[in-house]
Scaffold this motif. Structure first.
Motif, PDB file in Angstrom:
ATOM      1  N   TYR A  33     102.756  36.356 115.433  1.00 46.00           N
ATOM      2  CA  TYR A  33     103.494  37.225 115.938  1.00 46.00           C
ATOM      3  C   TYR A  33     104.859  36.884 115.921  1.00 46.00           C
ATOM      4  O   TYR A  33     105.969  37.937 115.938  1.00 46.00           O
ATOM      5  N   SER A  34     105.571  35.696 115.614  1.00 46.22           N
ATOM      6  CA  SER A  34     106.770  35.435 115.698  1.00 46.22           C
ATOM      7  C   SER A  34     106.860  34.545 114.360  1.00 46.22           C
ATOM      8  O   SER A  34     106.294  33.601 114.039  1.00 46.22           O
ATOM      9  N   PRO A  35     108.212  34.645 113.792  1.00 46.72           N
ATOM     10  CA  PRO A  35     108.340  33.556 112.401  1.00 46.72           C
ATOM     11  C   PRO A  35     108.243  32.290 112.762  1.00 46.72           C
ATOM     12  O   PRO A  35     108.074  31.400 112.003  1.00 46.72           O
ATOM     13  N   MET A  36     108.679  31.610 114.051  1.00 48.04           N
ATOM     14  CA  MET A  36     108.773  30.378 114.294  1.00 48.04           C
ATOM     15  C   MET A  36     107.458  29.844 114.206  1.00 48.04           C
ATOM     16  O   MET A  36     107.034  28.561 114.010  1.00 48.04           O
ATOM     17  N   GLN A  37     106.284  30.636 114.293  1.00 45.16           N
ATOM     18  CA  GLN A  37     104.908  30.028 114.171  1.00 45.16           C
ATOM     19  C   GLN A  37     104.870  29.549 112.741  1.00 45.16           C
ATOM     20  O   GLN A  37     103.960  28.590 112.532  1.00 45.16           O
ATOM     21  N   PRO A  60     117.064  38.633 111.688  1.00 44.72           N
ATOM     22  CA  PRO A  60     117.400  37.446 112.660  1.00 44.72           C
ATOM     23  C   PRO A  60     116.498  36.459 112.653  1.00 44.72           C
ATOM     24  O   PRO A  60     116.855  35.100 112.602  1.00 44.72           O
ATOM     25  N   GLY A  61     115.341  36.776 112.946  1.00 43.42           N
ATOM     26  CA  GLY A  61     114.364  35.860 113.314  1.00 43.42           C
ATOM     27  C   GLY A  61     113.843  35.152 112.025  1.00 43.42           C
ATOM     28  O   GLY A  61     113.575  33.793 112.054  1.00 43.42           O
ATOM     29  N   VAL A  69     116.600  32.335 111.443  1.00 37.67           N
ATOM     30  CA  VAL A  69     116.550  31.229 112.229  1.00 37.67           C
ATOM     31  C   VAL A  69     115.496  30.460 111.847  1.00 37.67           C
ATOM     32  O   VAL A  69     115.481  29.028 111.690  1.00 37.67           O
TER      33      VAL A  69
END
Lengths: 79, 328, 339
Positions: B86-90, B115-116, B119
């Motif tokens: 769901y999110s790039p930080m995963q 931007p994600g 980051v």
């Protein structure tokens, strides 16, 4: 091209915040924001807070048109 | 014309066309980042998923898109480690949890999503994560919006993407309206907001005045989100990009900067992948440019349906053809 | 044998350890008097009327979720399949395929839950099977349940929708999308959480009461994977009549709306495990609604649409915005999207 949802910040950890989105708590990253405070209304996209939502800012166009029948009759005026 | 997949979806879902007078024609533009991602990119991601000890992470939108011969979803069924995030930080967590594997994140999307990815790369660099890279296909809107006008597509006004504008601010629409005889209204995504956006465009077009309007001021600021933009500029630089169905648009893509090249999957893996093969008979290019409606494509609804799509516009649930099929 | 140890391949080999496992975990949970565990088949008395027979397999992850677990799900699901066919569910089989290394304590909890669900619904688990497979060959635990029940006169055609006619009302017994939302919020790999629980429950008593006071009921089907939209599309195909649904009449919890906003899911396609679509004649709408709302499983029941004279080949959704669009079946699963 982007779904984003509004929510309220209820708790902040180091670089993430718990955002309440209609009774669901989502943990979102704050890296795109200069500052975030508890109580802020924010917009969340793909796990990131991308902006604060400003309540109370006058939205003139929305104020102009109260409902769809007003909108559709406005078409006739303009076309 | 709307140039945002979410607008295409919302307009169809809310039945907006049925609420408008006949004098207003809505045409859908190339606003779906999945639909405009070139086939060769999919083929490259598939090739990566076939590498040993490699995990490929993707947003849900992308896994079902057919490449020349397969899709990420099919590769997963064949044993490849393809995971939906769901999110790039995963991707950062996945890399940490699998130090003995290569973790590749499929970075697609427009200005809202880029931007994600920035980051993610910056965090990976700061934390010395050595097994993570991004397969980038990020694109920017303004060059595409200009290209459409240059190509002569008859557009009186752009329904501008509300959430892209959160990041970019209003400046790029002012530039566009200076260069071309067009009106631009930044619009939200609820039914009422879309109707207000359309009305504002009609008024701008008919009555003159400022051609650039912000019908989503609750979240879109004149200056946008400068921090997000500077993070993107730190990690990425403009490049040319190929838009499926449209062709190459100068300066409309984002490539990973040299300083971060160890996180660039293209540099890191250096795989050779053949040029992708487009399906025959498909009119997606014309649909994406707003030259024909989905219904005017001969494959629409018979050879090309959401369950068995031929072209880009049908594969993604936000594509013009999928939205038209599912909601008309 | 509550040693809270782990399942080994020996537990599935048919010898003493298998027998001990069956006795101490399954027969204990399902009631010794019900399970004819030592014979190859359960020998049962026939019921009145036509027999309904159904089977389902359950592979849900996570095995334990807010509001239930795979055991409760398996029993409730099969009871509901029988009930919506117009049958009174009587007997179930309960078979498990267990991955080597599975916790016996978890297995007991799941068996207890299955047993309790069956008891609360007045249904007996009378037979079953246990197999153990090597580590990696299945995802913890797979369950298959089969069930039989008997259909009273006059209800045999209820799942074919042959009695559905224009003017009939379409009802649902409560809020949609709860189960899928609860599952999503309980997954460790997704950064969302909430208080919502699955609506997983046996609905035979609700359905029984409705049939009792509204024998003219024209159609029933439970909405599981694929959501209420899938059932509505199936109904449209079966009865060959048009369907019109009002979006803002569909009951939905805030949590479901939140999740659908975050991931871009359409709640009409989100999974339920305790919801049924009913079609009743227009004149019976009020009484059917009243009855549903009095029952614990139907407190938030609502009339969501009607069968129409026009557009017989489509299911139409009238949106909140005043527009309308056709509801199509989902092709494949919904996936979280950015766009």
């Amino acid at each position: 091209m982007c779904i984003a949802v509004p929510g309220e910040v209820i708790r902040i950890h180091d670089s993430t915040a718990e955002v309440r989105i209609r009774k669901v708590i989502l943990e979102a990253d704050c890296a795109l924001m200069e500052s975030i405070s508890v109580g802020d209304n924010v917009l969340v996209h793909a796990g990131f807070i991308i902006e604060k939502i400003t309540r109370g800012e006058s939205d003139q166009m929305m104020d102009d048109l109260e409902n769809y029948s007003n909108i559709t009759s406005a078409w006739e005026d303009n076309s | 014309m709307e140039v945002c997949g979410s607008h295409t979806m919302a307009i169809s879902r809310f039945g907006i066309r049925s609420l408008l007078p006949e004098t207003i024609r809505l045409i859908s533009g190339p606003g779906c980042p999945v639909c405009v991602t070139e086939i060769t990119y999919i083929d490259y991601a598939i090739a990566l998923s076939r590498q040993p000890a490699t995990v490929v992470l993707s947003y849900g939108d992308l896994v079902r898109v057919p490449g020349s011969h397969s899709s990420l979803e099919r590769e997963r069924a064949g044993g490849a480690d393809v995971r939906i995030v769901y999110s790039p930080m995963q991707a950062l967590e996945t890399a940490r949890e699998n130090p003995d594997k290569e973790v590749v994140f499929c970075g697609i999307g427009f200005e809202t999503t880029t931007p994600g990815s920035a980051v993610l790369i910056k965090s990976a660099a700061e934390k010395n994560i050595g097994n993570l890279s991004i397969l980038g296909a990020h694109k920017t809107m303004k060059p595409a919006m200009s290209a459409l006008l240059e190509s002569g597509t008859a557009i009186d006004g752009y329904i501008c993407p509300g959430h892209v504008s959160v990041i970019t601010g209003m400046g790029m629409y002012r530039e566009l309206c200076n260069e071309y005889p067009i009106a631009c209204t930044v619009t939200g995504f609820e039914a009422e907001e879309i109707l207000v956006g359309i009305l504002s465009l009609v008024r701008s077009i008919q009555n003159g005045g400022d051609p650039v309007q912000n019908a989503y001021p609750r979240v879109v600021r004149e200056e946008g989100n400068p921090k997000a933009r500077s993070l993107v500029a730190e990690v990425f630089e403009p490049s040319d990009a190929f838009w499926r169905g449209v062709g190459s648009i100068k300066g409309s893509g984002l490539a990973v900067r040299r300083e971060y090249e160890t996180f660039d999957a293209y540099e890191r893996f250096g795989l050779e992948v053949e040029e992708g093969v487009e399906p025959k008979g498909c009119r997606c290019g014309e649909v994406l440019r707003g030259v024909c409606t989905p219904a005017e494509c001969p494959l629409f609804g018979n050879r090309c349906v959401p369950g068995d799509p031929v072209g880009a516009c049908m594969v993604s649930s936000e594509g013009s053809c999928a939205a038209w099929y599912n909601y008309s | 044998m509550k040693d809270f140890g782990k399942i080994t391949l020996a537990h599935g080999a048919g010898g003493d350890m298998s027998g001990e496992l069956i006795r101490s975990v399954f027969m204990q949970a399902f009631g010794d008097e019900n399970v004819q565990g030592s014979s190859d088949s359960a020998i049962l008395e026939p019921g009145r009327g036509k027999m309904a027979f159904t089977t389902d397999s359950y592979v849900v992850q996570p095995l334990f979720f807010p509001g239930g677990d795979i055991g409760k799900l398996a029993v409730a699901g099969t009871i509901n399949d029988l009930s919506v066919s117009g049958a009174i569910p009587l007997y179930l089989s309960f078979s498990v395929i267990i991955e080597e290394g599975f916790s016996i304590s978890d297995l007991s909890k799941i068996a207890e839950s299955a047993g309790e669900t069956a008891r609360s619904a007045g249904v007996q688990i009378v037979t079953g099977d246990t197999k153990v497979v090597e580590k990696g060959s299945c995802d913890g635990l797979f369950i298959n349940t089969s069930g039989v029940g008997f259909i009273e006169e006059g209800l045999a055609g209820i799942s074919t929708a042959s009695r559905v006619k224009p003017g009939d009302s379409i009802l649902v017994n409560g809020t949609i999308g709860d189960h899928e939302t609860a599952l999503l919020c309980s997954r460790k790999d997704i950064p969302v959480s909430s208080q919502i629980i699955s609506d997983c429950a046996p609905l035979n008593s609700l359905i029984r009461e409705l049939i009792g006071s509204c024998p003219s009921i024209a159609f029933m089907r439970d909405a599981t994977r694929g959501g209420i939209a899938t059932v509505l599309c199936e109904l449209n195909e079966l009865c060959g009549r048009g369907i019109e649904i009002k979006e803002d009449a569909i009951p939905m919890k805030e949590e479901v709306s939140g999740i659908s906003g975050i991931f871009g899911y359409d709640p009409l396609f989100m999974a339920n495990e305790g919801k049924v679509i009913f079609v009743v004649p227009k004149e019976d709408t009020e009484s059917a609604l009243g009855l549903l709302r009095k029952h614990p499983m139907g407190k938030e029941a609502a009339v969501i649409g009607r069968i129409t004279q026009d557009n017989p080949d489509r299911t139409i959704l009238k949106t909140r915005a005043g527009g309308s669009h056709i509801l199509h079946r989902l092709s494949g699963m919904q996936l979280p999207r950015i766009c």
